[in-house]
Scaffold this motif. Sequence first.
Motif, mmCIF file in Angstrom:
data_model
loop_
_atom_site.group_PDB
_atom_site.id
_atom_site.type_symbol
_atom_site.label_atom_id
_atom_site.label_comp_id
_atom_site.label_asym_id
_atom_site.label_seq_id
_atom_site.Cartn_x
_atom_site.Cartn_y
_atom_site.Cartn_z
ATOM 1 N N MET A 151 27.252 30.825 5.481
ATOM 2 C CA MET A 151 27.104 30.889 6.955
ATOM 3 C C MET A 151 26.389 31.581 7.598
ATOM 4 S SD MET A 151 31.336 31.210 6.983
ATOM 5 C CE MET A 151 31.785 32.090 5.228
ATOM 6 N N ILE A 152 25.850 32.887 6.927
ATOM 7 C CA ILE A 152 24.745 34.243 7.270
ATOM 8 C C ILE A 152 23.677 33.322 7.721
ATOM 9 C CG2 ILE A 152 23.711 35.455 7.213
ATOM 10 C CD1 ILE A 152 25.528 37.214 5.176
ATOM 11 N N LEU A 153 23.274 31.800 6.697
ATOM 12 C CA LEU A 153 22.195 31.376 6.456
ATOM 13 C C LEU A 153 22.133 30.750 7.983
ATOM 14 C CD1 LEU A 153 20.335 30.829 3.394
ATOM 15 C CD2 LEU A 153 19.395 32.434 5.258
ATOM 16 N N LYS A 213 20.967 40.078 16.286
ATOM 17 C CA LYS A 213 22.229 40.711 16.219
ATOM 18 C C LYS A 213 23.106 40.277 15.111
ATOM 19 C CE LYS A 213 25.892 42.818 17.870
ATOM 20 N NZ LYS A 213 27.115 41.942 16.999
ATOM 21 N N LEU A 214 22.760 38.723 14.849
ATOM 22 C CA LEU A 214 23.838 38.187 13.626
ATOM 23 C C LEU A 214 23.477 38.876 12.890
ATOM 24 C CD1 LEU A 214 26.085 36.352 12.461
ATOM 25 C CD2 LEU A 214 24.531 34.666 12.710
ATOM 26 N N TYR A 215 21.725 38.401 12.342
ATOM 27 C CA TYR A 215 20.911 39.577 11.048
ATOM 28 C C TYR A 215 21.275 40.583 11.112
ATOM 29 C CZ TYR A 215 17.662 39.572 7.528
ATOM 30 O OH TYR A 215 16.695 39.160 6.408
ATOM 31 N N PHE A 267 15.365 32.620 3.960
ATOM 32 C CA PHE A 267 15.594 31.778 2.820
ATOM 33 C C PHE A 267 15.109 32.004 1.148
ATOM 34 C CE2 PHE A 267 16.527 28.801 5.834
ATOM 35 C CZ PHE A 267 17.865 28.553 6.235
ATOM 36 N N ALA A 268 14.060 32.944 1.019
ATOM 37 C CA ALA A 268 13.741 33.638 -0.077
ATOM 38 C C ALA A 268 14.619 34.704 -0.080
ATOM 39 C CB ALA A 268 11.756 33.783 -0.206
ATOM 40 N N ILE A 269 14.611 35.345 0.381
ATOM 41 C CA ILE A 269 15.010 36.922 0.488
ATOM 42 C C ILE A 269 16.586 37.013 -0.241
ATOM 43 C CG2 ILE A 269 15.828 38.659 1.825
ATOM 44 C CD1 ILE A 269 13.240 38.969 3.364
ATOM 45 N N PHE A 270 17.361 35.851 0.291
ATOM 46 C CA PHE A 270 18.488 35.882 0.543
ATOM 47 C C PHE A 270 18.936 34.480 -1.112
ATOM 48 C CE2 PHE A 270 19.701 36.740 4.817
ATOM 49 C CZ PHE A 270 21.058 37.046 4.552
ATOM 50 N N PHE A 271 17.744 34.081 -0.991
ATOM 51 C CA PHE A 271 18.410 33.385 -2.624
ATOM 52 C C PHE A 271 18.112 34.294 -3.693
ATOM 53 C CE2 PHE A 271 15.863 31.324 -6.268
ATOM 54 C CZ PHE A 271 17.060 30.593 -6.432
ATOM 55 N N PHE A 272 17.024 35.027 -3.414
ATOM 56 C CA PHE A 272 16.746 36.188 -4.492
ATOM 57 C C PHE A 272 18.088 36.453 -4.439
ATOM 58 C CE2 PHE A 272 12.464 34.449 -4.654
ATOM 59 C CZ PHE A 272 11.795 33.918 -6.020
ATOM 60 N N SER A 273 18.435 37.582 -3.343
ATOM 61 C CA SER A 273 20.288 38.001 -3.890
ATOM 62 C C SER A 273 20.906 37.318 -4.254
ATOM 63 C CB SER A 273 19.570 38.915 -1.925
ATOM 64 O OG SER A 273 19.164 39.677 -1.275
#
Length: 323
Positions: free
Chosen positions: A111-113, A126-128, A196-202
Amino acid sequence: MACIVAKTVGLEVLQWGLVAVPVFVTGHQLTSSGNSTLSANQGGSFIAIGKLSLVAYWMILLGSFLLVTLAVYLPVKIFLYRQRQSTSATLEWRPSILLYNLLSALPCYVMILVGIQTPLSNVNAKLYEDAIYVTTPTILLCLIATEWVAKWKEDDNFSSDMAEAMLNDFHTAYDIMELISLGLDDDIASKTWPIFAIFFFSFLAMFKYVPRSPKYKNEEEESGNSRAKNWLLTNIFVQDLPFFTLRVTLIGLYGLKAGELLYPAKSAAGLVFRSLQLYLMRKEKGKVAPSTSEKSIAPEELDLEEKDETMDVEDLPTETLEG
């Protein structure tokens, strides 16, 4: 008996609530951030998602979560409960963490992405920021709480080792938060693949809690050693190595920001120390392994040797004594 049942039910309800909270917090942040998928309806005073009213959005979100609960979460929990009742073996992993990651953390990150991929830079930022300061901390806190509930189920006694493990949980959460905060940089935020890489590895790092960590430091049994090995390997491949690789890549592409050098150094230190632990465990296991000469002696022969050494004079045959 009633106390045990109440505790079991209470902990299960708590775990279910921890799965639910991040989903609805993320949904609230999406509706309150005013991103491009949320627009003010010109014919009314309510906010709409495209042509969908806000009330309908929440009803769909609630219905989807309840459907997933009934179709996936509850059946899996019932299956695991029956499995625990039928066998005394302890699982080497935590299903509650796996369920949390797949049914709560993953939908929230999706949902965030989806929300931040907007053409409006101010709305995107703002959303980030909401994802950094509200949504992601909520996801991580509920993940840690799920981990603690799992530990409470395994052991009612709060030991010093458990306290240290809980402190390490916060260190992991802080590391994840620092990685996600890299997206606040304008150069990184302007590109799609780094986000996308940041959120994937997180998200990948959250799976470090799935294997059960060693219960005690001085646990010397074979299952404890195996558990420690699996835990170390999981830490290396879902957190230390991916975080180090991504951070070094971002530094190489976008420059060295203030304070960033500390975090790849921490990840590198984690790689070195955990690899060293694995090496020492393997070396120690080789030392305590029985030698070939000891293995070649049959148990019956060892028994005979012990009997010969402990044989008393009165046990000798009469002919031998007279001779």
